[in-house]
Design an enzyme around this catalytic site. Structure first.
Site, PDB file in Angstrom:
ATOM      1  N   ASP A  31       0.824  -1.216   0.000  1.00 37.60           N
ATOM      2  CA  ASP A  31       0.000   0.000   0.000  1.00 37.60           C
ATOM      3  C   ASP A  31       0.855   1.262   0.000  1.00 37.60           C
ATOM      4  O   ASP A  31       0.525   2.251  -0.653  1.00 37.60           O
ATOM      5  CB  ASP A  31      -0.913   0.032   1.234  1.00 37.60           C
ATOM      6  CG  ASP A  31      -1.981  -1.049   1.133  1.00 37.60           C
ATOM      7  OD1 ASP A  31      -2.045  -1.714   0.070  1.00 37.60           O
ATOM      8  OD2 ASP A  31      -2.724  -1.220   2.111  1.00 37.60           O
ATOM      9  N   TYR A  34       1.937   2.232  -3.389  1.00 37.89           N
ATOM     10  CA  TYR A  34       0.816   2.811  -4.138  1.00 37.89           C
ATOM     11  C   TYR A  34       0.657   4.282  -3.745  1.00 37.89           C
ATOM     12  O   TYR A  34       0.574   5.169  -4.590  1.00 37.89           O
ATOM     13  CB  TYR A  34      -0.477   2.027  -3.850  1.00 37.89           C
ATOM     14  CG  TYR A  34      -1.656   2.541  -4.654  1.00 37.89           C
ATOM     15  CD1 TYR A  34      -1.990   1.964  -5.874  1.00 37.89           C
ATOM     16  CD2 TYR A  34      -2.402   3.636  -4.209  1.00 37.89           C
ATOM     17  CE1 TYR A  34      -3.047   2.448  -6.633  1.00 37.89           C
ATOM     18  CE2 TYR A  34      -3.457   4.129  -4.960  1.00 37.89           C
ATOM     19  CZ  TYR A  34      -3.775   3.532  -6.172  1.00 37.89           C
ATOM     20  OH  TYR A  34      -4.807   4.027  -6.916  1.00 37.89           O
ATOM     21  N   ASP A  35       0.641   4.514  -2.428  1.00 36.16           N
ATOM     22  CA  ASP A  35       0.452   5.881  -1.931  1.00 36.16           C
ATOM     23  C   ASP A  35       1.541   6.819  -2.442  1.00 36.16           C
ATOM     24  O   ASP A  35       1.279   7.962  -2.791  1.00 36.16           O
ATOM     25  CB  ASP A  35       0.456   5.888  -0.401  1.00 36.16           C
ATOM     26  CG  ASP A  35      -0.812   5.250   0.148  1.00 36.16           C
ATOM     27  OD1 ASP A  35      -1.787   5.143  -0.625  1.00 36.16           O
ATOM     28  OD2 ASP A  35      -0.809   4.860   1.322  1.00 36.16           O
ATOM     29  N   GLU A 111     -25.232 -17.087 -14.383  1.00 37.36           N
ATOM     30  CA  GLU A 111     -24.582 -16.062 -13.554  1.00 37.36           C
ATOM     31  C   GLU A 111     -25.270 -16.002 -12.197  1.00 37.36           C
ATOM     32  O   GLU A 111     -26.477 -16.216 -12.114  1.00 37.36           O
ATOM     33  CB  GLU A 111     -24.735 -14.692 -14.240  1.00 37.36           C
ATOM     34  CG  GLU A 111     -24.185 -14.681 -15.645  1.00 37.36           C
ATOM     35  CD  GLU A 111     -24.720 -13.519 -16.490  1.00 37.36           C
ATOM     36  OE1 GLU A 111     -25.364 -12.612 -15.931  1.00 37.36           O
ATOM     37  OE2 GLU A 111     -24.487 -13.533 -17.704  1.00 37.36           O
ATOM     38  N   ASP A 115     -27.347  -9.014  -5.787  1.00 37.64           N
ATOM     39  CA  ASP A 115     -28.420  -8.244  -5.185  1.00 37.64           C
ATOM     40  C   ASP A 115     -27.955  -6.809  -4.953  1.00 37.64           C
ATOM     41  O   ASP A 115     -27.559  -6.417  -3.870  1.00 37.64           O
ATOM     42  CB  ASP A 115     -28.833  -8.901  -3.862  1.00 37.64           C
ATOM     43  CG  ASP A 115     -30.187  -8.416  -3.398  1.00 37.64           C
ATOM     44  OD1 ASP A 115     -30.850  -7.695  -4.166  1.00 37.64           O
ATOM     45  OD2 ASP A 115     -30.570  -8.746  -2.273  1.00 37.64           O
ATOM     46  N   GLU A 171     -24.093  -4.839 -12.262  1.00 36.57           N
ATOM     47  CA  GLU A 171     -24.722  -4.577 -10.974  1.00 36.57           C
ATOM     48  C   GLU A 171     -23.730  -3.878 -10.044  1.00 36.57           C
ATOM     49  O   GLU A 171     -22.591  -4.305  -9.911  1.00 36.57           O
ATOM     50  CB  GLU A 171     -25.151  -5.931 -10.378  1.00 36.57           C
ATOM     51  CG  GLU A 171     -26.229  -5.857  -9.348  1.00 36.57           C
ATOM     52  CD  GLU A 171     -27.643  -5.824  -9.946  1.00 36.57           C
ATOM     53  OE1 GLU A 171     -27.783  -5.751 -11.185  1.00 36.57           O
ATOM     54  OE2 GLU A 171     -28.594  -5.855  -9.146  1.00 36.57           O
ATOM     55  N   LYS A 287     -29.052 -17.500 -19.009  1.00 38.12           N
ATOM     56  CA  LYS A 287     -29.134 -16.791 -20.291  1.00 38.12           C
ATOM     57  C   LYS A 287     -28.791 -17.753 -21.418  1.00 38.12           C
ATOM     58  O   LYS A 287     -27.813 -18.501 -21.306  1.00 38.12           O
ATOM     59  CB  LYS A 287     -28.138 -15.614 -20.309  1.00 38.12           C
ATOM     60  CG  LYS A 287     -28.474 -14.551 -19.286  1.00 38.12           C
ATOM     61  CD  LYS A 287     -27.498 -13.391 -19.299  1.00 38.12           C
ATOM     62  CE  LYS A 287     -27.907 -12.399 -18.203  1.00 38.12           C
ATOM     63  NZ  LYS A 287     -26.916 -11.334 -18.017  1.00 38.12           N
TER      64      LYS A 287
HETATM   65  O1  D41 Z   1     -26.857 -10.236 -11.391  1.00 41.33           O
HETATM   66  C1  D41 Z   1     -27.857  -9.620 -11.775  1.00 41.33           C
HETATM   67  N1  D41 Z   1     -28.593  -8.965 -10.918  1.00 41.33           N
HETATM   68  C2  D41 Z   1     -28.236  -9.603 -13.220  1.00 41.33           C
HETATM   69  C3  D41 Z   1     -29.208  -8.715 -13.652  1.00 41.33           C
HETATM   70  C4  D41 Z   1     -27.600 -10.450 -14.157  1.00 41.33           C
HETATM   71  N2  D41 Z   1     -26.622 -11.322 -13.773  1.00 41.33           N
HETATM   72  N3  D41 Z   1     -27.952 -10.396 -15.460  1.00 41.33           N
HETATM   73  C5  D41 Z   1     -28.900  -9.541 -15.895  1.00 41.33           C
HETATM   74  N4  D41 Z   1     -29.210  -9.532 -17.186  1.00 41.33           N
HETATM   75  C6  D41 Z   1     -30.134  -8.720 -17.659  1.00 41.33           C
HETATM   76  C7  D41 Z   1     -30.427  -8.747 -19.104  1.00 41.33           C
HETATM   77  C8  D41 Z   1     -30.598 -10.164 -19.581  1.00 41.33           C
HETATM   78  C9  D41 Z   1     -31.686  -7.990 -19.406  1.00 41.33           C
HETATM   79  C10 D41 Z   1     -29.291  -8.120 -19.824  1.00 41.33           C
HETATM   80  C11 D41 Z   1     -29.565  -8.654 -14.988  1.00 41.33           C
HETATM   81  C12 D41 Z   1     -30.531  -7.784 -15.539  1.00 41.33           C
HETATM   82  N5  D41 Z   1     -30.801  -7.834 -16.882  1.00 41.33           N
HETATM   83  C13 D41 Z   1     -31.297  -6.788 -14.796  1.00 41.33           C
HETATM   84  N6  D41 Z   1     -31.036  -6.339 -13.592  1.00 41.33           N
HETATM   85  C14 D41 Z   1     -31.958  -5.436 -13.251  1.00 41.33           C
HETATM   86  C15 D41 Z   1     -32.820  -5.299 -14.259  1.00 41.33           C
HETATM   87  C16 D41 Z   1     -32.401  -6.138 -15.245  1.00 41.33           C
END
Ligand code: D41
Length: 668
Positions: A31, A34-35, A111, A115, A171, A287
């Site tokens: 650290d 870095y500083d 994924e 939150d 997020e 997804k």
């Molecule tokens: O981790 C999440 N909260 C998360 C939110 C995630 N891993 N993937 C997300 N992918 C999408 C899309 C498919 C629409 C690109 C999302 C969210 N949307 C999302 N989070 C809040 C509104 C939408």
């Protein structure tokens, strides 16, 4: 080198340090280094000839304070995410996707569902130029200044083939550890803590003063691409890997799998991992991996048909407190437990929640009859998160009253000042503490009853053969051999060792009683001081404190113990069962030749242990203290003696090595 060049070079150096530290989680320099570089860069940037680069690491500490956030319209709307709560709904989602494909088994990118709150970050020629919250999906707020201060977000991308324009979506969230620290800080400052990490993240990202935002432990993970100008990979997983390659933070838990079974397995395994993750997740996002197939699936309303979130069962629910009962633990600690109107939370029906202790009850301000939010995270015991005051019906609510006597054995309850926990003083007598008390009684440093291990104690109690340590001595070989997995031989052996254990020492006997805070050493000191049990029984709190290592709290525990009728009864029963010890003779004045002297022992010794040296000195009337002061008479210094020896030298106190000590002990 010109100032510009130097600024550029130092910026790059710091960016690289940041990347190693926050994205790779693998710091490359201390650290302090870095500083040093940071200060050097800052000095150049504030020099009349210098200017910070737009992506300078010095921009990451915040500084700009806004009066309000500007609105930002998303060039491509930020869609929302469909939710499912059951495995069947997830299977339906997967089947619909599969039906649109020609391949035998389609792939999914999975994924963790972070939150936090969704945000968009735009990079132009690799430099962060704008960040916005998702808002309603069409327009959000411009939070560029705050997002720049998030530690794991690069102000400048690294690597090859970076699109001229790139919008990453992801997020913003708060690490669990950072959340706990932040709340402690807020409470210490007399401010209101955040209810959960998500609210803390949202509240921090929406701070108008970016210095405050900078002080909040926020983090970011990417999960999608919005606008881009250039070539990107043709699958979700490969795109995520591309983002990672450009120095953007991506969750380690993102996986690509084929088929339904593997998708459900991921859900199972992340459920297990969840409590150990550094951040809160509230589900899993599935997804369709192939981008061409995603486009074929399109979207309905505002959510894509190619993605869905499988949410964990709700972890919070509202219910009412019907009563509060008090449970006695195996060590006598008495815990208030809220009896709840049964409620389904975190996947199970909950009807009890621990209230921990008095402090927790005051913190919650909870009454019997209150409506409360119950929380159950992972496998931990359900907790009352907060009281919903708006729902309180004062007429029907009652204060929680702590019992004065143990609900199991009716012994008096001990309340130690400054301690939140109350305890049953019943010890050996209390049914709730029975098994632990007997295990302790039989253990090696207590009566050392050979062949009576923890398992056997449990069996004996569970089969109602004994209720107290004294009843051990009434056991017969026939009774013992009737227990599962006990043969005649081991039964006879046990009866024999019970017989042998009756001959003990006063110190062991005192230790075996399991008086709170009376460990082996204190038991020894008590035995040496009082020499017999009657003198100890009658001792006052004050008198008890003249014993070496006995302070007020321990003295009170001992005093209390012997004021309980049933404890006296247990002691008498044990003595009646035949437990005895050799008399400890009272040393004559001439033997107590070290009376009035205070020794401190430090370092390690070859011939005697420190405990033995201590006893030998105490037997001669000396006091042995833990630290050196002006009152110390002599310091016994063994090998590798440290600060205590130095202090003794400074204070000019007599110092004795091991040889000199042996000489002293042998000649007294
Ligand atoms: O981790 C999440 N909260 C998360 C939110 C995630 N891993 N993937 C997300 N992918 C999408 C899309 C498919 C629409 C690109 C999302 C969210 N949307 C999302 N989070 C809040 C509104 C939408």
């Amino acid at each position: 080198m010109s100032i510009e060049n130097e600024i550029e070079q130092l910026s790059e150096q710091l960016e690289s340090y940041n990347y190693q530290y926050y994205v790779l989680d693998n710091p490359s320099v201390p650290d302090a280094e870095y500083d040093r570089v940071f200060q050097k860069l800052l000095a150049l940037e504030t020099n009349t000839e210098g200017h910070p680069l737009p992506s300078s690491p010095t921009q990451k500490v915040g500084g700009v304070a806004l009066s309000k956030f500007e609105q930002v319209t998303h060039e491509i709307p930020m869609l929302s995410l469909d939710n499912v709560f059951e495995a069947q709904a997830l299977k339906d989602f997967m089947k619909r996707a599969q039906d649109k494909s020609t391949s035998a088994e389609i792939e999914f990118c999975i994924e963790p569902k972070l939150d936090g709150l969704a945000a968009s970050i735009i990079y132009e020629n690799g430099v962060l130029v704008q960040a916005a919250t998702r808002g309603d999906g069409q327009t959000g707020e411009n939070v560029t200044e705050n997002v720049k201060t998030i530690k794991n977000i690069p102000l400048k991308l690294r690597g090859e083939n970076i699109p001229a324009r790139l919008e990453v979506r992801g997020e913003v969230f708060m690490l669990k550890a950072g959340f706990a620290k932040l709340n402690k800080k807020l409470m210490d400052a007399g401010e209101k803590p955040f209810v959960n990490p998500r609210n803390a993240a949202a509240g921090s990202l929406r701070q108008l003063d970016s210095k405050i935002a900078a002080s909040r432990p926020l983090a970011f993970y990417c999960y999608a691409v919005g606008v881009f100008d250039g070539e990107l990979a043709d699958s979700q997983f490969a795109r995520i890997e591309q983002l990672r390659g450009w120095g953007l933070p991506v969750s380690e838990e993102v996986k690509r799998v084929s088929g339904e079974q593997a998708c459900l397995e991921y859900y199972q395994s992340i459920t297990v991992k969840r409590p150990n993750l550094a951040y809160e997740i509230d589900g899993v996002v599935y997804k369709v991996d192939n981008i061409a197939l995603q486009q074929k699936l399109g979207f309905v309303a505002r959510a894509p048909r190619w993605a869905t979130a499988f949410k964990f069962p709700a972890e919070e629910a509202i219910t009412t407190v019907e009563n509060v009962e008090f449970q006695v633990g195996r060590t006598g600690a008495i815990t208030p437990v809220a009896k709840l109107k049964p409620v389904f939370v975190g996947g199970v029906t909950v009807s009890n929640a621990t209230l921990h202790n008095k402090d927790e009850i005051s913190r919650l301000g909870i009454l019997v009859g209150d409506s409360v939010v119950v929380r159950r995270a992972g496998d931990v015991i359900p907790q009352v998160a907060r009281v919903i005051l708006e729902k309180r019906d004062a007429e029907k609510c009652k204060a929680i009253v702590f019992p004065a006597r143990c609900p199991v054995c009716d012994s008096e309850v001990e309340r130690i000042e400054g301690e939140a926990t109350i305890r049953c003083s019943g010890g050996l007598f209390c049914g709730a503490q029975r098994k632990e008390a007997i295990k302790h009684f039989a253990s090696r440093k207590a009566l050392d009853i050979d062949g009576l291990g923890n398992k056997l104690v449990e069996l004996l109690v569970d089969h109602s053969l004994i209720k107290s340590p004294a009843q051990l001595f009434n056991l017969t070989a026939t009774q013992v051999s009737s227990l599962p997995r006990m043969g005649d031989v081991s039964a006879k052996k046990l009866i024999n060792s019970l017989q042998l254990s009756k001959k003990t020492t006063l110190a062991r006997f005192l230790y075996s009683l399991g008086i709170r805070e009376v460990g082996e050493a204190t038991a020894n000191n008590l035995a040496n001081y009082y020499k017999n049990i009657d003198a100890l029984k009658d001792a006052s709190v004050e008198n008890l404190q003249s014993v070496s290592d006995v302070g007020e709290i321990v003295a009170k525990h001992i005093y209390y113990f012997f004021r309980q009728e049933h404890n006296i009864e247990v002691v008498n029963q044990l003595l009646d069962a035949g437990i005895h010890w050799p008399e400890i003779k009272t040393a004559s004045q001439s033997e107590l030749s070290l009376t009035g002297q205070i020794f401190v022992i430090t370092g390690s010794f070859t011939r005697l242990t420190r405990a033995e040296i201590k006893t030998a000195l105490q037997d001669k009337g000396a006091k042995v203290a833990g630290s050196v002061s002006k009152k110390t008479t002599t310091v016994i210094a063994g090998e590798a003696a440290g600060s205590k020896l130095t202090k003794a030298q400074e204070l000019g106190i007599a110092i004795m090595d091991e040889d000199a000590l042996m000489n002293l002990l042998n000649n007294l």
